[in-house]
Design a protein around this motif. Structure first.
Motif, PDB file in Angstrom:
ATOM      1  N   LYS A 181      -3.180  14.398   5.792  1.00  0.00           N
ATOM      2  CA  LYS A 181      -4.045  15.517   5.397  1.00  0.00           C
ATOM      3  C   LYS A 181      -3.745  16.760   6.233  1.00  0.00           C
ATOM      4  O   LYS A 181      -3.733  17.888   5.712  1.00  0.00           O
ATOM      5  N   ALA A 182      -3.501  16.568   7.522  1.00  0.00           N
ATOM      6  CA  ALA A 182      -3.199  17.700   8.406  1.00  0.00           C
ATOM      7  C   ALA A 182      -1.888  18.365   8.006  1.00  0.00           C
ATOM      8  O   ALA A 182      -1.790  19.603   7.976  1.00  0.00           O
ATOM      9  N   LYS A 183      -0.870  17.542   7.699  1.00  0.00           N
ATOM     10  CA  LYS A 183       0.424  18.094   7.286  1.00  0.00           C
ATOM     11  C   LYS A 183       0.293  18.847   5.964  1.00  0.00           C
ATOM     12  O   LYS A 183       0.816  19.958   5.809  1.00  0.00           O
ATOM     13  N   ILE A 184      -0.399  18.244   5.001  1.00  0.00           N
ATOM     14  CA  ILE A 184      -0.563  18.879   3.689  1.00  0.00           C
ATOM     15  C   ILE A 184      -1.330  20.192   3.824  1.00  0.00           C
ATOM     16  O   ILE A 184      -0.939  21.216   3.232  1.00  0.00           O
ATOM     17  N   PHE A 185      -2.401  20.182   4.614  1.00  0.00           N
ATOM     18  CA  PHE A 185      -3.195  21.393   4.814  1.00  0.00           C
ATOM     19  C   PHE A 185      -2.337  22.497   5.436  1.00  0.00           C
ATOM     20  O   PHE A 185      -2.381  23.664   5.004  1.00  0.00           O
ATOM     21  N   SER A 186      -1.537  22.141   6.441  1.00  0.00           N
ATOM     22  CA  SER A 186      -0.677  23.129   7.103  1.00  0.00           C
ATOM     23  C   SER A 186       0.349  23.706   6.139  1.00  0.00           C
ATOM     24  O   SER A 186       0.607  24.920   6.140  1.00  0.00           O
ATOM     25  N   ILE A 187       0.931  22.843   5.298  1.00  0.00           N
ATOM     26  CA  ILE A 187       1.940  23.295   4.333  1.00  0.00           C
ATOM     27  C   ILE A 187       1.316  24.228   3.299  1.00  0.00           C
ATOM     28  O   ILE A 187       1.910  25.245   2.926  1.00  0.00           O
ATOM     29  N   VAL A 188       0.117  23.897   2.831  1.00  0.00           N
ATOM     30  CA  VAL A 188      -0.574  24.767   1.867  1.00  0.00           C
ATOM     31  C   VAL A 188      -0.808  26.150   2.473  1.00  0.00           C
ATOM     32  O   VAL A 188      -0.543  27.177   1.840  1.00  0.00           O
ATOM     33  N   ILE A 189      -1.287  26.179   3.709  1.00  0.00           N
ATOM     34  CA  ILE A 189      -1.570  27.451   4.373  1.00  0.00           C
ATOM     35  C   ILE A 189      -0.293  28.268   4.558  1.00  0.00           C
ATOM     36  O   ILE A 189      -0.248  29.472   4.239  1.00  0.00           O
ATOM     37  N   LEU A 190       0.765  27.618   5.060  1.00  0.00           N
ATOM     38  CA  LEU A 190       1.974  28.351   5.452  1.00  0.00           C
ATOM     39  C   LEU A 190       2.915  28.669   4.297  1.00  0.00           C
ATOM     40  O   LEU A 190       3.624  29.683   4.354  1.00  0.00           O
ATOM     41  N   THR A 191       2.953  27.821   3.278  1.00  0.00           N
ATOM     42  CA  THR A 191       3.923  28.055   2.200  1.00  0.00           C
ATOM     43  C   THR A 191       3.321  28.639   0.930  1.00  0.00           C
ATOM     44  O   THR A 191       4.056  29.072   0.046  1.00  0.00           O
ATOM     45  N   ILE A 192       1.998  28.641   0.836  1.00  0.00           N
ATOM     46  CA  ILE A 192       1.372  29.190  -0.375  1.00  0.00           C
ATOM     47  C   ILE A 192       0.422  30.344  -0.035  1.00  0.00           C
ATOM     48  O   ILE A 192       0.637  31.484  -0.469  1.00  0.00           O
ATOM     49  N   ILE A 193      -0.599  30.067   0.755  1.00  0.00           N
ATOM     50  CA  ILE A 193      -1.625  31.084   1.016  1.00  0.00           C
ATOM     51  C   ILE A 193      -1.065  32.263   1.826  1.00  0.00           C
ATOM     52  O   ILE A 193      -1.259  33.436   1.453  1.00  0.00           O
ATOM     53  N   LEU A 194      -0.358  31.964   2.919  1.00  0.00           N
ATOM     54  CA  LEU A 194       0.197  33.042   3.754  1.00  0.00           C
ATOM     55  C   LEU A 194       1.194  33.914   2.986  1.00  0.00           C
ATOM     56  O   LEU A 194       1.082  35.153   3.040  1.00  0.00           O
ATOM     57  N   PRO A 195       2.163  33.341   2.250  1.00  0.00           N
ATOM     58  CA  PRO A 195       3.065  34.196   1.469  1.00  0.00           C
ATOM     59  C   PRO A 195       2.358  35.058   0.427  1.00  0.00           C
ATOM     60  O   PRO A 195       2.759  36.198   0.187  1.00  0.00           O
TER      61      PRO A 195
END
Length: 202
Positions: A40-54
């Motif tokens: 869950k931590a990895k998925i949450f981090s990936i969502v933030i960094l690769t989708i929301i931040l861009p």
């Protein structure tokens, strides 16, 4: 009606979601035990960094007139977003998916970084490769590599990804976003880094 469907395909399978799909695919197929909080931590981090931040950075760039649309139609528009994406992927490799934790995902994202750098270099020389095809073909190669690595049957998944690749290519051509030459460049730019990196983890 057909235009809406093809535009929908380009939007739904935007390159931004492909890294997340790769992570979800890995966690759904790996026989390794990985604690649920870690996943869950990895998925949450990936969502933030690769989708929301861009997306947030895109709107910032749009506000200052550095980009026009989320599809980055010109090579000039691509330079800053691709450079920023290289930084984001590097951050993921250092902080979220270091090689001593989940090596398969580490090399998947290293392949994404190599593809992004290649796309950036092509853009500098005013060569436009399809980022949609780069993303989906990289994911395709990674899915096949996981199947070989874990000796699992994913024929259904492979067939589905191929259908999606065909739909994306058709969409980009129909919308006149790319030529067939640019699609082919995109496919090879996405495939080759993942293929070359197999030597280090497969």
């Amino acid at each position: 009606m057909k235009n809406y469907i093809l535009k929908g395909i380009s939007f739904v399978f935007h390159p931004l979601i492909m890294p997340l799909l790769g992570v979800l695919f890995y966690f759904s197929k790996t026989p390794r035990f990985i604690p649920e909080p870690v996943m869950k931590a990895k998925i949450f981090s990936i969502v933030i960094l690769t989708i929301i931040l861009p997306i947030l950075l895109f709107y910032l760039l749009k506000t200052i007139n550095k980009v026009d649309t989320i599809y980055l139609k010109s090579t000039k528009e691509r330079l800053i977003p691709l450079f920023i994406n290289c930084i984001i992927i590097t951050l993921i490799l250092i902080r979220v998916l270091p090689p001593n934790e989940i090596i398969e995902l580490y090399y998947f994202f290293l392949g994404i970084l190599c593809s992004t750098l290649a796309c950036l270099i092509l853009a500098v020389f005013k060569i436009k490769a399809s980022i949609h095809m780069i993303a989906v073909s990289g994911f395709f190669m990674y899915a096949i590599a996981l199947a070989v690595h874990y000796q699992i049957n994913i024929n259904g998944s492979v067939a589905l990804i191929l259908i999606i690749m065909g739909a994306i290519a058709t969409s980009r051509l129909h919308l006149k976003a790319h030529t067939s030459y640019e699609l082919i460049i995109g496919i090879f730019t996405g495939l080759f880094p993942q293929l070359i990196l197999l030597n280090y983890w497969l």
